[in-house]
Structures are given as structure tokens and as C-alpha cells.
Write an enzyme that holds these catalytic residues in place. Structure first.
Site, PDB file in Angstrom:
ATOM      1  N   CYS A 226     -21.140  -3.910   1.375  1.00 20.75           N
ATOM      2  CA  CYS A 226     -22.089  -4.152   2.462  1.00 20.75           C
ATOM      3  C   CYS A 226     -23.485  -3.629   2.100  1.00 20.75           C
ATOM      4  O   CYS A 226     -24.138  -4.219   1.254  1.00 20.75           O
ATOM      5  CB  CYS A 226     -21.535  -3.585   3.758  1.00 20.75           C
ATOM      6  SG  CYS A 226     -22.267  -4.334   5.213  1.00 20.75           S
TER       7      CYS A 226
ATOM      8  N   HIS B 146     -16.042  -4.723   4.250  1.00 18.59           N
ATOM      9  CA  HIS B 146     -15.609  -3.322   4.063  1.00 18.59           C
ATOM     10  C   HIS B 146     -14.104  -3.213   3.877  1.00 18.59           C
ATOM     11  O   HIS B 146     -13.392  -2.881   4.829  1.00 18.59           O
ATOM     12  CB  HIS B 146     -15.965  -2.511   5.314  1.00 18.59           C
ATOM     13  CG  HIS B 146     -17.413  -2.285   5.535  1.00 18.59           C
ATOM     14  ND1 HIS B 146     -18.089  -1.214   5.019  1.00 18.59           N
ATOM     15  CD2 HIS B 146     -18.320  -2.993   6.236  1.00 18.59           C
ATOM     16  CE1 HIS B 146     -19.354  -1.267   5.388  1.00 18.59           C
ATOM     17  NE2 HIS B 146     -19.517  -2.341   6.129  1.00 18.59           N
TER      18      HIS B 146
ATOM     19  N   GLU C 267     -12.577  -0.852   2.634  1.00 17.64           N
ATOM     20  CA  GLU C 267     -12.205   0.561   2.800  1.00 17.64           C
ATOM     21  C   GLU C 267     -11.854   0.913   4.247  1.00 17.64           C
ATOM     22  O   GLU C 267     -11.301   1.978   4.486  1.00 17.64           O
ATOM     23  CB  GLU C 267     -13.319   1.476   2.263  1.00 17.64           C
ATOM     24  CG  GLU C 267     -14.580   1.572   3.117  1.00 17.64           C
ATOM     25  CD  GLU C 267     -15.531   0.389   2.969  1.00 17.64           C
ATOM     26  OE1 GLU C 267     -15.166  -0.592   2.291  1.00 17.64           O
ATOM     27  OE2 GLU C 267     -16.631   0.451   3.547  1.00 17.64           O
TER      28      GLU C 267
ATOM     29  N   ILE D 175     -19.450  -5.923   9.118  1.00 15.80           N
ATOM     30  CA  ILE D 175     -20.186  -5.122  10.104  1.00 15.80           C
ATOM     31  C   ILE D 175     -21.681  -5.231   9.802  1.00 15.80           C
ATOM     32  O   ILE D 175     -22.158  -4.671   8.824  1.00 15.80           O
ATOM     33  CB  ILE D 175     -19.740  -3.636  10.054  1.00 15.80           C
ATOM     34  CG1 ILE D 175     -18.217  -3.512  10.235  1.00 15.80           C
ATOM     35  CG2 ILE D 175     -20.487  -2.832  11.120  1.00 15.80           C
ATOM     36  CD1 ILE D 175     -17.653  -2.143   9.863  1.00 15.80           C
ATOM     37  N   ARG D 176     -22.401  -5.987  10.641  1.00 17.82           N
ATOM     38  CA  ARG D 176     -23.829  -6.259  10.374  1.00 17.82           C
ATOM     39  C   ARG D 176     -24.015  -6.584   8.888  1.00 17.82           C
ATOM     40  O   ARG D 176     -24.861  -6.003   8.176  1.00 17.82           O
ATOM     41  CB  ARG D 176     -24.702  -5.066  10.810  1.00 17.82           C
ATOM     42  CG  ARG D 176     -24.821  -4.965  12.330  1.00 17.82           C
ATOM     43  CD  ARG D 176     -25.490  -3.714  12.823  1.00 17.82           C
ATOM     44  NE  ARG D 176     -26.688  -3.337  12.070  1.00 17.82           N
ATOM     45  CZ  ARG D 176     -27.892  -3.901  12.172  1.00 17.82           C
ATOM     46  NH1 ARG D 176     -28.073  -4.912  13.009  1.00 17.82           N
ATOM     47  NH2 ARG D 176     -28.897  -3.469  11.479  1.00 17.82           N
TER      48      ARG D 176
ATOM     49  N   ARG E 121     -30.084  -9.803   4.316  1.00 15.43           N
ATOM     50  CA  ARG E 121     -29.602  -8.708   5.179  1.00 15.43           C
ATOM     51  C   ARG E 121     -29.312  -9.236   6.584  1.00 15.43           C
ATOM     52  O   ARG E 121     -30.018 -10.119   7.084  1.00 15.43           O
ATOM     53  CB  ARG E 121     -30.649  -7.603   5.296  1.00 15.43           C
ATOM     54  CG  ARG E 121     -30.867  -6.818   4.025  1.00 15.43           C
ATOM     55  CD  ARG E 121     -31.878  -5.691   4.269  1.00 15.43           C
ATOM     56  NE  ARG E 121     -31.367  -4.679   5.173  1.00 15.43           N
ATOM     57  CZ  ARG E 121     -32.100  -4.044   6.076  1.00 15.43           C
ATOM     58  NH1 ARG E 121     -33.378  -4.313   6.231  1.00 15.43           N
ATOM     59  NH2 ARG E 121     -31.546  -3.132   6.843  1.00 15.43           N
TER      60      ARG E 121
HETATM   61  N1  GLN Z   1     -27.031  -4.123   7.916  1.00 18.88           N
HETATM   62  C1  GLN Z   1     -26.912  -3.044   6.971  1.00 18.88           C
HETATM   63  C2  GLN Z   1     -28.054  -3.015   5.972  1.00 18.88           C
HETATM   64  O1  GLN Z   1     -28.899  -3.819   6.000  1.00 18.88           O
HETATM   65  C3  GLN Z   1     -25.597  -3.087   6.234  1.00 18.88           C
HETATM   66  C4  GLN Z   1     -24.450  -2.846   7.189  1.00 18.88           C
HETATM   67  C5  GLN Z   1     -23.260  -2.208   6.568  1.00 18.88           C
HETATM   68  O2  GLN Z   1     -23.305  -1.633   5.467  1.00 18.88           O
HETATM   69  N2  GLN Z   1     -22.160  -2.223   7.308  1.00 18.88           N
HETATM   70  O3  GLN Z   1     -28.099  -2.166   5.146  1.00 18.88           O
END
Ligand code: GLN
Length: 205
Positions: A89, A184, A186, A147-148, A118
Site C-alpha cells: 500500500c 494488505h 499482513e 485500505i485507501r 494514490r
Molecule cells: N492512502 C495512503 C497513502 O497515500 C496509503 C494507505 C495505506 O497504506 N493503507 O499513502
């Protein structure tokens, strides 16, 4: 055999870049897989390990702290020297040669020949989970937690996509000793990416 430690394979010694992000989750997976794990915040700590995980978190913060801690150049040099690295991520963002949607002045370590967007999945689906087939993995699909998350919007000649969403969006990439996932493993009990990373560390060490 117990009396002859030289006959045992050396445990891989890996570091987790521990400036910000989900460091503990990676440490748990890697220790359960038999690795010796150190948290890396300084150049001397990086020099002591044979591989590096760059965790998820907030890439702009990891970038700022890595420069504040004098880690940007040492990490770049380690990647250029072929140290196995695995980024999840925000870690994938840190490994990308180019990023879109960065904050002003945001930099990456680079090394991985991809462009990453991103926060590519927008606010409605900030987070989601899905099953993904990954090239070269036995044992069925991977349960992937986003996650984002970023999205790989371009894969350069030197990199290879190893997992895509049903719409074709690239979310896992490999290039030599570099491995990166937009999701992720993990946090979902998935260990195969970490095993692949540790395999590279064992052959490189
Ligand atoms: N949105 C985050 C970033 O731009 C990454 C999110 C994440 O690592 N779960 O760094």
C-alpha cells in the site's frame, strides 16, 4: 544435528521500515514464518538486514520521516544494490518511480518501474476486500484487503503485473527483487507474499 548449528540454514534477517504505518502486523507475519525481524529507523539498522519491508500507512508521512531520519538515500542505495524489498500500500507508493495524486513536494524511494495513483478508489470505496488470483501462487486466491489503496496505472518494461482486479486494474507488481502490493496481506492472514519475499532474502543473503 542440534550440536552443529553450522549445518542449519541461517534464519533470514529482515527489517521493517518503522517510521510510520502497520509495522507490527508485518513483524508478526514475518516472525511466524521464522524470520529474525528488526525495526529499521536508521542507516546502521538498514545495513544490518538482508531485506526490507515498507509497510502500509501514509506515504507522504513515511516520505517526510525518511528524509528527516536520513533514510532516503540509504534505502535508495539498498534497492539499487538489489536488496529484496516488499512494499504494501503506502509501501508500494514509496517504491514507485512515479506517482500521481501526491501532496506538494512528495518524493518516493523509487526503483520500481510503475506509475501509481494514490487513493485511486475514491471516498465511497475507501476500503474493500476481494479475492484475487496471483501469478505463481499455489493454493487458491488471495484474500486482499484494500485500505485507501493506490492503483498501478502504468507498468513499465522492467516491471511485471502479478495480480489484477476484475476490471484489469493492476494491484500487485514484481521487478527482480522488488515486490509490491496495493493491498494488505499482513492484516488478513495471507502469508504467501511474505514467503516469496523471504525466499528472495534467503537466496540473496
Ligand atoms: N492512502 C495512503 C497513502 O497515500 C496509503 C494507505 C495505506 O497504506 N493503507 O499513502
Amino acid at each position: 544435528m542440534a550440536g552443529n548449528p553450522l549445518s542449519l540454514p541461517r534464519r533470514p534477517h529482515v527489517g521493517i521500515l518503522a517510521l510510520q504505518g502497520d509495522v507490527r502486523e508485518h513483524a508478526l507475519v514475518l516472525r511466524n514464518l521464522g524470520a529474525e525481524v528488526s525495526l529499521v529507523r536508521r542507516p546502521s539498522e538498514l545495513a544490518a538486514v538482508d531485506g526490507l519491508v515498507i509497510p502500509g500507512g501514509e506515504s507522504s508521512v513515511i516520505d517526510k520521516l525518511s528524509r528527516a531520519f536520513g533514510m532516503q538515500e540509504p534505502v535508495r542505495a539498498a534497492i539499487a544494490a538489489g536488496m529484496p524489498v516488499y512494499g504494501t500500500c503506502a509501501g508500494m507508493i514509496m517504491l514507485a518511480d512515479r506517482i500521481t495524486g501526491a501532496i506538494d513536494g512528495q518524493e518516493t524511494f523509487g526503483g520500481l518501474d510503475i506509475v501509481v495513483a494514490r487513493n485511486a478508489f475514491g471516498s465511497q470505496v475507501d476500503s474493500f476486500e476481494t479475492e484475487l488470483e496471483v501469478d505463481g501462487f499455489d493454493g487458491g486466491p488471495v484474500h486482499a484487503t484494500f485500505i485507501r489503496a493506490p492503483l498501478v496505472t502504468s507498468v513499465g518494461d522492467r516491471a511485471t503485473a502479478i495480480a489484477t482486479l476484475p476490471d484489469g486494474g493492476v494491484v500487485a507488481v514484481e521487478q527482480g527483487s522488488i515486490l509490491a502490493t496495493a493491498f494488505h496481506p499482513e492484516v488478513s492472514g495471507e502469508t504467501r507474499f511474505h514467503e516469496r519475499f523471504l525466499g528472495r532474502v534467503r537466496s540473496a543473503a
